[in-house]
Design a protein around this motif. Structure first.
Motif, short mmCIF file in Angstrom:
data_model
loop_
_atom_site.label_atom_id
_atom_site.label_comp_id
_atom_site.label_asym_id
_atom_site.label_seq_id
_atom_site.Cartn_x
_atom_site.Cartn_y
_atom_site.Cartn_z
N ILE A 230 0.84 -1.07 -0.09
CA ILE A 230 0.02 0.10 -0.10
C ILE A 230 0.92 1.34 -0.03
CG2 ILE A 230 -2.02 1.17 1.23
CD1 ILE A 230 -2.67 -1.42 2.40
N SER A 231 2.17 1.25 0.66
CA SER A 231 2.97 2.38 0.69
C SER A 231 3.56 2.71 -0.67
CB SER A 231 4.20 2.30 1.57
OG SER A 231 3.82 2.17 2.89
N LEU A 232 3.78 1.62 -1.43
CA LEU A 232 4.13 1.72 -2.77
C LEU A 232 3.05 2.29 -3.63
CD1 LEU A 232 6.57 -1.76 -3.61
CD2 LEU A 232 7.08 0.60 -2.62
N PHE A 233 1.85 1.97 -3.25
CA PHE A 233 0.76 2.22 -4.00
C PHE A 233 0.80 3.99 -3.73
CE2 PHE A 233 -3.58 3.82 -3.89
CZ PHE A 233 -4.32 3.27 -5.00
N CYS A 234 0.82 4.32 -2.57
CA CYS A 234 1.15 5.87 -2.33
C CYS A 234 2.30 6.52 -3.05
CB CYS A 234 1.19 6.18 -0.74
SG CYS A 234 -0.14 5.51 0.22
N ASN A 235 3.28 5.83 -3.36
CA ASN A 235 4.33 6.47 -3.60
C ASN A 235 4.20 6.51 -5.39
OD1 ASN A 235 5.78 6.61 -1.40
ND2 ASN A 235 6.73 4.73 -1.65
N SER A 236 3.48 5.61 -5.96
CA SER A 236 3.22 5.55 -7.44
C SER A 236 2.18 6.73 -7.67
CB SER A 236 2.73 3.95 -7.88
OG SER A 236 1.36 3.93 -7.10
N MET B 179 -8.20 -0.53 9.97
CA MET B 179 -6.99 -1.21 10.22
C MET B 179 -5.72 -0.62 10.43
SD MET B 179 -7.91 -4.74 7.93
CE MET B 179 -8.43 -3.82 6.53
N LEU B 180 -5.51 0.14 9.37
CA LEU B 180 -4.38 1.36 9.51
C LEU B 180 -4.29 2.17 10.74
CD1 LEU B 180 -4.48 2.73 5.79
CD2 LEU B 180 -2.91 0.98 6.77
N GLN B 181 -5.44 2.36 11.08
CA GLN B 181 -5.44 3.25 12.48
C GLN B 181 -5.11 2.23 13.56
OE1 GLN B 181 -9.42 5.24 13.28
NE2 GLN B 181 -8.72 5.32 15.56
N SER C 79 1.79 3.18 8.39
CA SER C 79 0.23 3.30 8.29
C SER C 79 -0.26 4.94 8.27
CB SER C 79 -0.42 2.33 9.57
OG SER C 79 -0.21 1.05 9.66
N ALA C 80 0.79 5.45 9.12
CA ALA C 80 0.30 7.09 9.11
C ALA C 80 0.51 7.45 7.90
CB ALA C 80 1.00 7.61 10.39
N TYR C 81 1.52 7.30 7.29
CA TYR C 81 2.04 7.81 6.09
C TYR C 81 0.84 7.47 4.90
CZ TYR C 81 3.87 8.02 1.30
OH TYR C 81 4.08 8.27 -0.26
N ILE C 82 0.07 6.34 4.97
CA ILE C 82 -0.67 5.85 4.09
C ILE C 82 -1.98 6.63 4.36
CG2 ILE C 82 -2.31 4.06 3.33
CD1 ILE C 82 0.14 2.29 4.03
N SER D 282 16.99 4.82 11.60
CA SER D 282 16.72 4.41 10.16
C SER D 282 15.24 4.67 9.80
CB SER D 282 16.91 2.70 10.20
OG SER D 282 15.95 2.20 10.98
N THR D 283 14.50 5.01 10.68
CA THR D 283 13.14 5.42 10.39
C THR D 283 12.88 6.96 9.87
OG1 THR D 283 12.53 6.07 12.54
CG2 THR D 283 12.26 3.67 12.11
N ILE D 284 14.18 7.76 9.90
CA ILE D 284 13.98 9.00 9.76
C ILE D 284 13.47 9.36 8.17
CG2 ILE D 284 15.31 11.16 9.36
CD1 ILE D 284 16.68 10.52 12.12
N GLY D 285 13.88 8.84 7.33
CA GLY D 285 13.46 8.84 5.98
C GLY D 285 12.06 8.53 5.93
N LEU D 286 11.53 7.63 6.51
CA LEU D 286 10.07 7.50 6.35
C LEU D 286 9.27 8.52 7.13
CD1 LEU D 286 7.47 5.82 5.84
CD2 LEU D 286 8.18 4.31 7.91
N PHE D 287 9.77 8.86 8.29
CA PHE D 287 9.40 9.93 9.06
C PHE D 287 9.05 11.38 8.22
CE2 PHE D 287 9.31 12.98 12.55
CZ PHE D 287 8.03 12.96 12.87
N GLY D 288 10.37 11.39 7.43
CA GLY D 288 10.34 12.59 6.76
C GLY D 288 9.11 12.91 5.70
N THR D 289 8.85 11.65 5.10
CA THR D 289 7.54 11.55 4.21
C THR D 289 6.21 11.78 4.82
OG1 THR D 289 7.61 9.17 4.27
CG2 THR D 289 9.15 10.20 2.63
#
Length: 858
Positions: free
Chosen positions: A22-28, A76-78, A161-164, A267-274
């Motif tokens: 699903i994250s890749l779905f968001c990126n795409s 479910m994401l929540q 999940s928060a990003y999605i 290692s989560t900082i990149g994801l947290f930035g998005t």
């Protein structure tokens, strides 16, 4: 429609594989908002590094999915987000380390098996050591081998999940059932907890501070040695119940062990930035509850307190900068989206300032200018701190203030109403009224101009910040942290004086203008000449205010001097004339002369320049190349034909006409930068420059002297028409795109010399000269030191009659400290300037017989 295939086969938590898909779905989607969507089969077969984000054939977004599907997906994401909010990896790891150290030291009676932090964070459980727990021996205990890794997976799943969720909620046209208040609150709480509980301790290496100090109980008291006797000397009762020695783990040992936790968190900082970027998009496009807004804003601002430690990782400084930039953009988005909260957010900056790092390494970490390897103008004042690569930085809190003010600008009014000149008589003539009334008249006039130019909200924030800052600095004693705010003011002014030469931060000029106005007002109010008691103002604040005003005035004097020394050769009339250079010379601004290197010849004036200085290599030489001066002359003549009043080529072109063209070139430069690099900061700066230009045009209509050949009404219409960027503006870049870095710096030097602050230089110098004649010796001494700062950058000011008059009077002052300061001021220049030696020779001879030893020595 076949573009999306999602199927919910269970109602429980999603697996990590499903979350990744699903994250890749968001990126795409391209921009994170669902502007372009791939099928699920494509998502599964593509890794995150292989996604083609520029595919324009994929259509659809989150809004095109079935509403019931989204309504079943978001709970479910929540659930993942709520579970991640409860994770405190640093705190839990600290407890594991403490228990392991206590058990290893045999300090806990019947302590049982314990696990190390590496076992706790290990993905595959392996155990060794006398105090290690065998597999399965801990049963259902909370602390067990591999538990830390599982907690980390819960945290990562929650972040994904928060990003999605933010991507779903920010998608235009989304079903409102997918945007529930509980979902937003869970995501906001995760942002807050992750910044404050994980990122800040990990980057600052402060997670061990939660451990109690071990110095007080590490050794037994000397007067209680009988409780620690040899077992043979104990009574039978004491042998059955020995007194254990209680202690707490050493903080240094805990800090070293916590690195096993810090690494996975970082290692989560990149994801947290998005996540922060998606949250920014959501805040811009949706209305949020005030309570949640203040929560996410406070969490974002807390990231500025990070004091990166290289003991954790070598790249903590760059990671901290990444978090801070994303968090600042989020806070600025809130500032722009919710004008009603700007006053509260501005107030929150002051307690935050007291928590900022103060070490030189961590003080200035916000990048404002990169080194391009070319020779720059040596007279431009550099930032107080720059790294070894030549990149220059300012404080993040300064950058936040500048960006917040620039984001408040609004589109100028299309109307061209005149501004009445109320108070001009008070502001124009010397001695016609008090300086306080002159400042009030200027503020009234500026307020009306700000209102029509779209700068009204920016001025309101500047006014609030500067007044509150100086109020905190002026408090008596230690009340309200006055001693802490004064060095903060010093560092802030240093940053503002540097970035005023950069086109991306035009709001620095506005802040400095308001600061100088208020500092001058406070000093005049404290002066005995203003009929008020100077004892009511803290003496330390008087020294701080005088030093700050002297620093600003000297910077303005330096800018005016630099503009006089590095002027462009601009046309003085609309007639192009004949340009026939007599010889070919090296006019490169670096001053290095003719070197054995690649050089370019200007096709108009035939002057030679180093290719490295103008940013052109042998492979990128254009068919026609003009130097900066020739480009400006050509563009000014073209613009004059469009905006000139009346006909004829004999009309003179003034400095005002030149500045209009220079501003247009600067706008074209910022437009190109904004749309080439997708920089919202450059876009806000461009809008701020437009509003500032409109303000100057509005004020220029009531000036009696000649304002130039250009028709100001045509120029105003032309400027406002550029507010919404369009492709039609790109043709204006045909020549300006060849301007060198030095060319844009010289443009900024010319424009800074014509700003409101620079035009106010005579008044600033007049305030300092007036304070030289104050009744208090301390104020007279401080004002002389401030004048010394100004004269240091432009010694020619000593030749002005008003300056020489006040300095000469100080040679006969009753206070020894004032006479010493006057001798010091003149002595620095009397040997360099013959006319000063002649003017002050007699008075200097008299001071040799002065009754003050320090004066005679000086």
């Amino acid at each position: 429609n076949g573009s999306v295939t999602l199927e919910v086969v269970h109602g429980g938590p999603l697996t990590s594989t499903e979350l990744s898909q699903i994250s890749l779905f968001c990126n795409s989607a391209g921009d994170g908002n669902g502007s372009g969507v791939r099928s699920s089969s494509e998502i599964v077969n593509k890794s995150s590094t292989m996604i083609d984000l520029k595919n324009k054939n994929m259509v659809g977004n989150w809004a095109k999915l079935d509403g019931d599907l989204l309504a079943s997906l978001t709970p479910m994401l929540q659930e993942h987000v709520v579970s991640a909010v409860a994770v405190d990896l640093v705190g839990e790891g600290r407890d594991v380390i403490s228990k392991y150290m206590e058990a290893s030291s045999h300090l806990i009676e019947n302590g049982g098996p314990a696990i190390s932090i590496h076992q706790w964070m290990m993905q595959v459980a392996r155990y060794s050591g006398p105090n290690s727990a065998p597999l399965g021996s801990l049963g259902g205990a909370k602390v067990e081998p591999g538990a830390g890794y599982r907690r980390l997976q819960i945290l990562c799943s929650g972040l994904q999940s928060a990003y999605i969720l933010f991507s779903i909620m920010a998608s235009p046209g989304i079903d409102r059932r997918a945007v529930e208040d509980d979902t937003i609150e869970a995501c906001v709480n995760l942002i807050k907890n992750h910044i404050q509980k994980h990122i800040i301790p990990s980057l600052s290496n402060t997670g061990h501070l939660g451990v109690a100090s071990s110095t007080s109980s590490s050794k037994p008291p000397q007067d209680q040695d009988d409780e620690y006797l040899h077992p043979e000397m104990m009574s039978p009762m004491s042998k059955k119940t020995p007194m254990p020695r209680r202690s707490t783990p050493n903080r240094n040992d805990v800090a070293k062990s916590l690195k096993a936790v810090y690494g996975p968190i970082l290692s989560t900082i990149g994801l947290f930035g998005t996540i922060l970027e998606s949250a920014e998009t959501f805040i811009i496009t949706n209305e949020m509850d005030d309570r949640l807004l203040f929560t996410v804003c406070a969490a974002s601002l807390s990231s500025l307190t990070i004091d990166s430690s290289t003991a954790v990782r070598a790249d903590t400084a760059s990671l901290a900068s990444l978090v801070q930039v994303s968090a600042m953009n989020l806070a600025v988005a809130i500032f722009r989206r919710y004008p009603r909260h700007r006053s509260i957010i501005t107030e929150d900056l002051f307690p935050l300032m007291l928590k900022l790092p103060t070490s030189k390494r961590s003080l200035r970490t916000y990048l404002v200018r990169k080194s391009h390897g070319s020779t720059e103008m040596t007279n431009i004042k550099h930032s107080p701190y720059a790294n070894t690569s030549g990149h220059e930085y300012i404080q993040p809190i300064t950058a936040l203030l500048l960006l917040s003010i620039q984001t408040c600008v609004t589109m100028p009014f299309q109307s061209d109403e005149d501004i009445t000149e109320e108070g001009n008589a008070d502001g124009g003539a010397e001695g016609s009224g008090s300086d306080s009334n002159q400042f009030d008249g200027e503020e009234n006039k500026n307020s009306k101009a700000n209102d029509t130019s779209g700068l009204d909200a920016c001025a309101a924030v500047c006014n609030q910040f500067t007044s509150q800052m100086l109020q905190r600095c002026s408090r008596k004693g230690e009340e309200g942290g006055a001693s802490e705010f004064r060095p903060i003011l010093h560092n802030l002014i240093d940053d503002l004086l540097f970035v005023r030469q950069l086109p991306e931060y035009p709001s620095a000029e506005m802040i400095l203008f308001y600061l100088s106005q208020r500092l001058g007002h406070d000093l005049l109010r404290a002066s005995s000449m203003s009929k008020s008691s100077a004892q009511q103002m803290e003496a330390t604040y008087l020294a701080t205010a005088m030093d700050a005003l002297g620093k600003i005035t000297s910077a303005v004097a330096s800018g005016l001097l630099l503009n006089r020394e590095s002027r462009f050769q601009l046309p003085e009339s609309m007639s192009p004339g004949q340009f026939d250079p007599k010889e070919e010379v090296n006019r490169c601004f670096c001053g290095r002369g003719n070197l054995d290197t690649f050089m370019l010849d200007c096709d108009r004036c035939h002057s030679w320049y180093h290719g490295s200085c103008v940013g052109i290599t042998k492979d990128t030489v254009p068919e026609v190349w003009l130097c900066d001066d020739c480009i400006l002359q050509t563009v000014i003549l073209e613009q004059a034909k469009v905006f000139a009043r009346g006909n004829g080529n004999s009309r003179p072109l003034t400095t005002s006409d030149h500045n209009h063209v220079l501003r247009q070139l600067l706008l074209s430069h910022l437009s190109k930068k904004s749309h080439t690099f997708l920089s919202p900061q450059a876009e806000r700066a461009r809008e701020f420059w437009i509003a500032t230009w409109v303000k100057e045009l509005t004020l220029s209509k009531n000036i009696s002297n000649d304002v130039g050949t250009f028709d100001l009404r045509l120029v105003r219409s032309h400027v406002i028409a550029q507010w919404p960027y369009s492709r039609l503006q790109e043709h204006r870049n045909s020549l300006s795109k060849y301007l060198s870095t030095d060319g844009y710096q010289r443009i900024m030097t010319c424009l800074v010399a014509s700003t409101e602050l620079s035009q106010n230089f005579p008044r600033l110098l007049g305030v300092l000269l007036r304070l030289v004649g104050d009744g208090m010796a301390s104020i007279r001494k401080l004002s002389l030191k401030a004048i010394l700062q100004v004269v240091n950058v432009d010694p020619a000011l000593m030749a002005q009659p008003s300056v020489r008059k006040e300095v000469s009077r100080c040679f006969h002052d009753e206070a020894i400290s004032v006479r010493e300061a006057a001798v010091s001021l003149v002595g620095d220049y009397v040997l360099q300037t013959p006319n000063l030696a002649t003017a002050f020779h007699a008075t200097l001879l008299e001071r040799i017989l002065d009754r003050g030893v320090s004066v005679r020595k000086r």
